[in-house]
Structure formats: structure tokens, C-alpha cells
Design a protein around this motif. Structure first.
Motif, PDB file in Angstrom:
ATOM      1  N   LEU A  35     -43.796  51.698   8.691  1.00  0.00           N
ATOM      2  CA  LEU A  35     -44.893  51.436   9.939  1.00  0.00           C
ATOM      3  C   LEU A  35     -44.021  50.654  10.856  1.00  0.00           C
ATOM      4  N   VAL A  36     -43.531  49.470  10.359  1.00  0.00           N
ATOM      5  CA  VAL A  36     -42.836  48.501  11.253  1.00  0.00           C
ATOM      6  C   VAL A  36     -41.734  49.216  11.996  1.00  0.00           C
ATOM      7  N   ASN A  37     -40.846  50.198  11.135  1.00  0.00           N
ATOM      8  CA  ASN A  37     -39.714  50.796  11.929  1.00  0.00           C
ATOM      9  C   ASN A  37     -40.446  51.997  12.895  1.00  0.00           C
ATOM     10  N   LEU A  38     -41.254  52.515  12.611  1.00  0.00           N
ATOM     11  CA  LEU A  38     -42.090  53.670  13.426  1.00  0.00           C
ATOM     12  C   LEU A  38     -42.398  52.779  14.816  1.00  0.00           C
ATOM     13  N   GLY A  39     -42.979  51.622  14.621  1.00  0.00           N
ATOM     14  CA  GLY A  39     -43.448  50.747  15.629  1.00  0.00           C
ATOM     15  C   GLY A  39     -42.163  50.333  16.684  1.00  0.00           C
ATOM     16  N   LEU A  40     -41.451  49.973  16.236  1.00  0.00           N
ATOM     17  CA  LEU A  40     -40.198  49.528  16.773  1.00  0.00           C
ATOM     18  C   LEU A  40     -39.539  50.592  17.639  1.00  0.00           C
ATOM     19  N   MET A  41     -39.442  51.678  17.078  1.00  0.00           N
ATOM     20  CA  MET A  41     -38.886  52.919  17.391  1.00  0.00           C
ATOM     21  C   MET A  41     -39.649  53.441  18.684  1.00  0.00           C
ATOM     22  N   ALA A  42     -40.882  53.394  18.501  1.00  0.00           N
ATOM     23  CA  ALA A  42     -41.882  53.854  19.668  1.00  0.00           C
ATOM     24  C   ALA A  42     -41.826  52.934  20.584  1.00  0.00           C
ATOM     25  N   GLY A  43     -41.778  51.696  20.528  1.00  0.00           N
ATOM     26  CA  GLY A  43     -41.370  50.631  21.623  1.00  0.00           C
ATOM     27  C   GLY A  43     -40.303  51.007  22.340  1.00  0.00           C
ATOM     28  N   HIS A  44     -39.268  50.902  21.651  1.00  0.00           N
ATOM     29  CA  HIS A  44     -37.932  51.225  22.112  1.00  0.00           C
ATOM     30  C   HIS A  44     -37.949  52.418  23.250  1.00  0.00           C
ATOM     31  N   ALA A  45     -38.428  53.587  22.571  1.00  0.00           N
ATOM     32  CA  ALA A  45     -38.407  54.699  23.311  1.00  0.00           C
ATOM     33  C   ALA A  45     -39.472  54.951  24.613  1.00  0.00           C
ATOM     34  N   PHE A  46     -40.507  54.093  24.268  1.00  0.00           N
ATOM     35  CA  PHE A  46     -41.330  53.833  25.573  1.00  0.00           C
ATOM     36  C   PHE A  46     -40.865  53.216  26.615  1.00  0.00           C
ATOM     37  N   GLN A  47     -40.050  52.210  26.293  1.00  0.00           N
ATOM     38  CA  GLN A  47     -39.215  51.431  27.325  1.00  0.00           C
ATOM     39  C   GLN A  47     -38.404  52.424  28.102  1.00  0.00           C
ATOM     40  N   CYS A  48     -37.713  53.423  27.412  1.00  0.00           N
ATOM     41  CA  CYS A  48     -36.616  54.161  27.962  1.00  0.00           C
ATOM     42  C   CYS A  48     -37.193  55.327  28.768  1.00  0.00           C
ATOM     43  N   MET A  49     -38.686  55.767  28.586  1.00  0.00           N
ATOM     44  CA  MET A  49     -39.237  56.647  29.172  1.00  0.00           C
ATOM     45  C   MET A  49     -39.499  56.618  30.765  1.00  0.00           C
ATOM     46  N   PRO A  50     -39.300  57.665  31.493  1.00  0.00           N
ATOM     47  CA  PRO A  50     -39.551  57.672  33.072  1.00  0.00           C
ATOM     48  C   PRO A  50     -40.850  57.118  33.369  1.00  0.00           C
ATOM     49  N   GLU A  51     -41.099  56.216  34.387  1.00  0.00           N
ATOM     50  CA  GLU A  51     -42.735  55.885  34.562  1.00  0.00           C
ATOM     51  C   GLU A  51     -43.407  56.885  34.781  1.00  0.00           C
ATOM     52  N   ALA A  52     -43.219  58.062  35.144  1.00  0.00           N
ATOM     53  CA  ALA A  52     -44.113  59.364  35.198  1.00  0.00           C
ATOM     54  C   ALA A  52     -44.619  59.615  33.780  1.00  0.00           C
ATOM     55  N   GLU A  53     -43.758  59.542  32.791  1.00  0.00           N
ATOM     56  CA  GLU A  53     -44.277  60.027  31.587  1.00  0.00           C
ATOM     57  C   GLU A  53     -44.949  58.845  30.814  1.00  0.00           C
ATOM     58  N   ARG A  54     -44.948  57.793  31.096  1.00  0.00           N
ATOM     59  CA  ARG A  54     -45.522  56.549  30.343  1.00  0.00           C
ATOM     60  C   ARG A  54     -47.033  56.623  30.186  1.00  0.00           C
ATOM     61  N   PRO A  55     -47.723  57.116  31.179  1.00  0.00           N
ATOM     62  CA  PRO A  55     -49.263  57.283  31.014  1.00  0.00           C
ATOM     63  C   PRO A  55     -49.683  58.274  29.847  1.00  0.00           C
TER      64      PRO A  55
END
Length: 115
Positions: A35-55
């Protein structure tokens, strides 16, 4: 829980495979680490997403957290959410964004985390 357990165990196995050691048995502690690894991975990927994809991504991540609450309880959801917060609050090295996004999207698709 079966889907989440498989997703978390595959994340743990993938991290173990990189280290080239045998996969540990599936225990509560290993699921929490997943769960921790998945959360960290999701957080990093979220930061890398273009602003239009974030919502849309934010809505999917909130839905995933709701699934965690329903299937694994609030402690698991809290662990994942705090890990996501940690992963999304540190400055990202943009050189790794392409790989991070590809890994995250593949993981979401393989384990149907976007349902």
C-alpha cells in the motif's frame, strides 16, 4: 479484496524482482508495504501528469481510496492516502516522469484499479 491483494502483492513482487531476491510470503505487513509503495507510486505519477489530466486522475484516486475503505478498512486507506500525499509532495525529477507515468498506467490497467 482479491483484486487489491493481487495488485499489492504484484507491486511487492515487482520491487523484490528489482532487488533479485525471493518474494516474501503474503502477510499483513507485506500488504501494508505494498500500500505504501502503491501510494508513493501514485503520488509521483500524479505530479508528472499534465494539468489537464489531473482532475480525472484525482477522481479515480478518490474512488480507489473508497474501494480500499470498503475492502480493507480505514487503516489501509489511511496508509495509502498518506503515502500518496508523501509521493505527491516531494519535488519530482522530471527525467523519470515518462517511465513513472507508463508504470502507473500499466499497473492501473493490469489490476483494474480505475474501475
Amino acid at each position: 479484496m482479491k483484486i487489491l491483494g493481487m495488485a499489492l502483492s504484484s507491486l511487492l513482487v515487482a520491487s523484490v524482482a528489482v532487488a533479485q531476491t525471493p518474494a516474501p510470503p503474503l502477510t499483513e505487513q507485506n500488504l501494508e508495504r505494498g500500500l505504501v509503495n502503491l501510494g508513493l507510486m501514485a503520488g509521483h505519477a500524479f505530479q508528472c501528469m499534465p494539468e489537464a489530466e489531473r482532475p480525472a486522475a484525482q477522481a479515480a484516486l478518490l474512488a480507489f481510496n473508497s474501494i480500499l475503505i470498503a475492502q480493507m478498512g480505514s487503516n489501509a486507506a489511511f496508509r495509502w492516502a498518506t503515502s500518496f500525499g508523501a509521493g505527491s509532495s516531494h519535488e519530482v525529477d522530471r527525467a523519470f516522469c515518462e517511465r513513472s507515468l507508463a508504470d502507473w498506467r500499466r499497473h492501473v490497467q493490469q489490476h483494474r484499479l480505475d474501475r
